[in-house]
Design an enzyme around this catalytic site. Structure first.
Site, PDB file in Angstrom:
ATOM      1  CG  ASP A 106     -10.880 -54.896  78.942  1.00 28.15           C
ATOM      2  OD1 ASP A 106     -10.279 -55.152  80.000  1.00 28.15           O
ATOM      3  OD2 ASP A 106     -10.476 -55.259  77.820  1.00 28.15           O
ATOM      4  CG  HIS A 156     -15.817 -56.301  77.335  1.00 31.83           C
ATOM      5  ND1 HIS A 156     -15.627 -57.601  76.896  1.00 31.83           N
ATOM      6  CD2 HIS A 156     -14.838 -55.553  76.776  1.00 31.83           C
ATOM      7  CE1 HIS A 156     -14.568 -57.635  76.096  1.00 31.83           C
ATOM      8  NE2 HIS A 156     -14.069 -56.411  76.004  1.00 31.83           N
TER       9      HIS A 156
END
Length: 268
Positions: free
Chosen positions: A62, A207
């Site tokens: 992400d 991430h």
């Protein structure tokens, strides 16, 4: 005369009591109706993992804030010949268009993580759709491809979010393995968080921006491969048939459910 007054008062009191009783009954019926409607409303569940016999897992990142790690992550992935999925926020796309093009050019899936990273379960369906479409348009403009996957910010969803995603002809995707890299554990802990939980069809969350993600990524990839798993983008692991998600969010082929029901009926 006094008797007449008492009779009128009694009638007024009786009427009032009847009115209160009727209102109470109406409220009770309404509440019961809503409870039944709620109980019969099907809960919409995103895809957390996939029901597959293939020894494959999907790695995803992400990206909502900085881009300082992007080049390093892409270099590591290229070194190990691994393709993954990047979920990008529209505002991130605005700030780092060259990185978006680079991620796509390297063969990774570039997917939708909303336009402004809000809590979408608190939004109207019109605003939810607006968030999705705005990010899609930005990504398509840079990559030439419209995203087919959506991941809700914070993992926060409700029925309206999932239905809105499906209404945009997209898959709503979560994860069943959280690396917890966003909590800044050590690289060894990040590796253990992943390899201790993966199974066929797992979707792993990492991430682009967490402190120790770049350092941990080689260890994560090597440990996954040592267990015999192939790492693929999420788009490659999703079922290419009619599906349903079970109560745990596993993406299952519909024919499996239908076949099981037929066998169960035949044995009864």
């Amino acid at each position: 005369m006094r008797l007449l007054i008492l009779t009128k008062r009694s009638l007024i009191t009786l009427s009032f009591c009847l009115l209160v009783g009727a209102l109470t009954a109406a409220i009770a019926v309404s509440s019961a109706t809503k409870a039944v409607q709620t109980a019969t409303t099907q809960r919409e569940i995103p895809i957390y993992c996939v029901d597959t016999t293939k020894k494959q897992v999907a790695l995803s990142f992400d990206a909502a804030w900085g881009n300082e790690q992007t080049d390093q992550l892409l270099e590591i992935l290229e070194k190990y010949n691994v393709k993954t999925t990047f979920f990008l926020v529209g505002e991130w796309v605005d700030k780092y268009p060259d990185d978006v093009k680079k991620i796509s050019a390297k063969g990774h899936d570039v997917e939708n993580h909303s336009n402004t990273h809000p809590h979408m379960s608190q939004m109207s369906t019109a605003d939810i759709t607006g968030e999705i479409q705005a990010c899609n348009e930005k990504i398509k403009k840079l990559t030439g491809k419209t995203p087919t996957l959506f991941r809700a910010p914070y993992g926060d969803y409700n029925n309206d979010v999932v239905k809105s995603v499906k209404g945009c002809n997209m898959y709503c995707v979560q994860w069943d393995v959280d690396s917890l890299d966003w909590k800044d554990p050590t690289p060894e802990q990040i590796k253990q968080n992943v390899v201790s939980k993966i199974k066929n069809g797992s979707i792993i969350l990492m991430h682009n921006g967490a402190k120790n993600t770049p350092e941990s990524l080689p260890y994560v990839i090597e440990a996954i491969k040592e267990q015999g798993y192939e790492i693929v983008p999420i788009s490659k692991i999703l079922l290419k048939c009619d599906y349903y998600t079970d109560v745990q969010g596993k993406m299952c082929p519909k024919e499996t459910s239908e076949t099981q029901n037929s066998v169960a009926s035949a044995t009864q």
